[in-house]
Each structure stands twice: as structure tokens, then as C-alpha cells.
Design a protein around this motif. Structure first.
Motif, PDB file in Angstrom:
ATOM      1  N   PHE A  68       0.846  -1.193   0.000  1.00 10.83           N
ATOM      2  CA  PHE A  68       0.000   0.000   0.000  1.00 10.83           C
ATOM      3  C   PHE A  68       0.886   1.250   0.000  1.00 10.83           C
ATOM      4  O   PHE A  68       1.960   1.265   0.590  1.00 10.83           O
ATOM      5  N   THR A  69       0.389   2.287  -0.651  1.00  6.17           N
ATOM      6  CA  THR A  69       1.095   3.570  -0.682  1.00  6.17           C
ATOM      7  C   THR A  69       0.103   4.689  -0.415  1.00  6.17           C
ATOM      8  O   THR A  69      -0.935   4.791  -1.084  1.00  6.17           O
ATOM      9  N   ILE A  70       0.436   5.528   0.558  1.00  3.48           N
ATOM     10  CA  ILE A  70      -0.391   6.685   0.863  1.00  3.48           C
ATOM     11  C   ILE A  70       0.239   7.923   0.236  1.00  3.48           C
ATOM     12  O   ILE A  70       1.464   8.048   0.191  1.00  3.48           O
ATOM     13  N   SER A  71      -0.609   8.800  -0.284  1.00  6.48           N
ATOM     14  CA  SER A  71      -0.124  10.051  -0.869  1.00  6.48           C
ATOM     15  C   SER A  71      -1.200  11.124  -0.668  1.00  6.48           C
ATOM     16  O   SER A  71      -2.327  10.814  -0.262  1.00  6.48           O
ATOM     17  N   ARG A  72      -0.815  12.345  -0.926  1.00  9.05           N
ATOM     18  CA  ARG A  72      -1.786  13.433  -0.777  1.00  9.05           C
ATOM     19  C   ARG A  72      -1.515  14.516  -1.803  1.00  9.05           C
ATOM     20  O   ARG A  72      -0.381  14.688  -2.273  1.00  9.05           O
ATOM     21  N   ASP A  73      -2.571  15.248  -2.126  1.00  7.29           N
ATOM     22  CA  ASP A  73      -2.476  16.403  -3.018  1.00  7.29           C
ATOM     23  C   ASP A  73      -3.115  17.567  -2.268  1.00  7.29           C
ATOM     24  O   ASP A  73      -4.350  17.655  -2.199  1.00  7.29           O
TER      25      ASP A  73
END
Length: 125
Positions: A68-73
Motif C-alpha cells: 500500500f502507498t499513501i499520498s496526498r495532493d
């Protein structure tokens, strides 16, 4: 009024992928750490991953590390959870949450002030 709205859940076969999104409104998004949690039927809610305000620090539960990979914009006030190599044991309702505590990025749910309504993820074997 703060709103966190998750989307992107669904039914997928084992080994497949899903990308969850959580759109935030009503809060200064770039000042909040964001986290993902999940709750399977009959089990307690558990931490999945979290990301710092600027996105430079990410932490994961051991059970999802490497998958899993978490990211944000911050411009879109949205946080994402890319889930690859899904397993049946990943089946759960997934929640995003927002934290404005001064502490380091954390997996403690008591540190999170706002929560979304959740999105269902089901992984078939």
C-alpha cells in the motif's frame, strides 16, 4: 463543517489493485496529518497508514508495507491510498481521518479528530 468523503472501494480479486480517495472540506487541509484505518467484520479498527502535512513522511502498518502507498495532493485537499497485491484479509471498511496534533505522524486513532464515513473494500480469493 468538516467533511471527509472516501471513495474508490469495491470488489476485487486477490492480487488486484484499488485506489481509495478521501476528499476533505471545511478544514485547512495542509495543516492536518492524514491517516487511513480499516475495520473488518467482528474486529477492532486498525491503523493502515498515515502521511505528514507536506507528504514527506509516511508510516505504514506492517501488514500493508510494500503493498500500500499513501499520498496526498494539498491543492486538491485529497489523500489517496493505492492498494496493490490485495489479499482476502484486506477486506474491510476503510476510513480516512485527519489529525492536527503537534505529535509526529501517528497510527493512534485517538490522535485523529475527524473521520470519514468509510468505503467498503472486498477482496475475493
Amino acid at each position: 463543517q468538516v467533511r471527509l468523503v472516501e471513495s474508490g472501494g469495491g470488489l476485487v480479486q486477490a492480487g488486484g489493485s484499488l485506489r481509495l480517495s478521501c476528499a476533505a472540506a471545511g478544514l485547512p487541509f495542509n495543516l492536518y496529518k492524514m491517516g487511513w484505518f480499516r475495520q473488518a467484520p467482528g474486529k477492532e479498527r486498525e491503523f493502515v497508514g498515515a502521511i505528514s502535512r507536506a507528504g514527506s513522511t509516511k508510516v505504514y502498518a506492517d501488514s500493508v508495507k510494500g503493498r500500500f502507498t499513501i499520498s496526498r495532493d494539498n491543492a486538491k485537499t485529497t489523500v489517496y491510498l493505492q492498494m496493490n497485491s490485495l489479499k482476502p484479509e484486506d477486506t474491510a471498511v476503510y476510513y480516512c481521518a485527519a489529525s492536527n496534533t503537534p505529535s509526529y505522524v501517528t497510527g493512534k486513532d485517538e490522535d485523529y479528530r475527524y473521520w470519514g464515513q468509510g468505503t467498503q473494500v472486498a477482496v475475493s480469493s
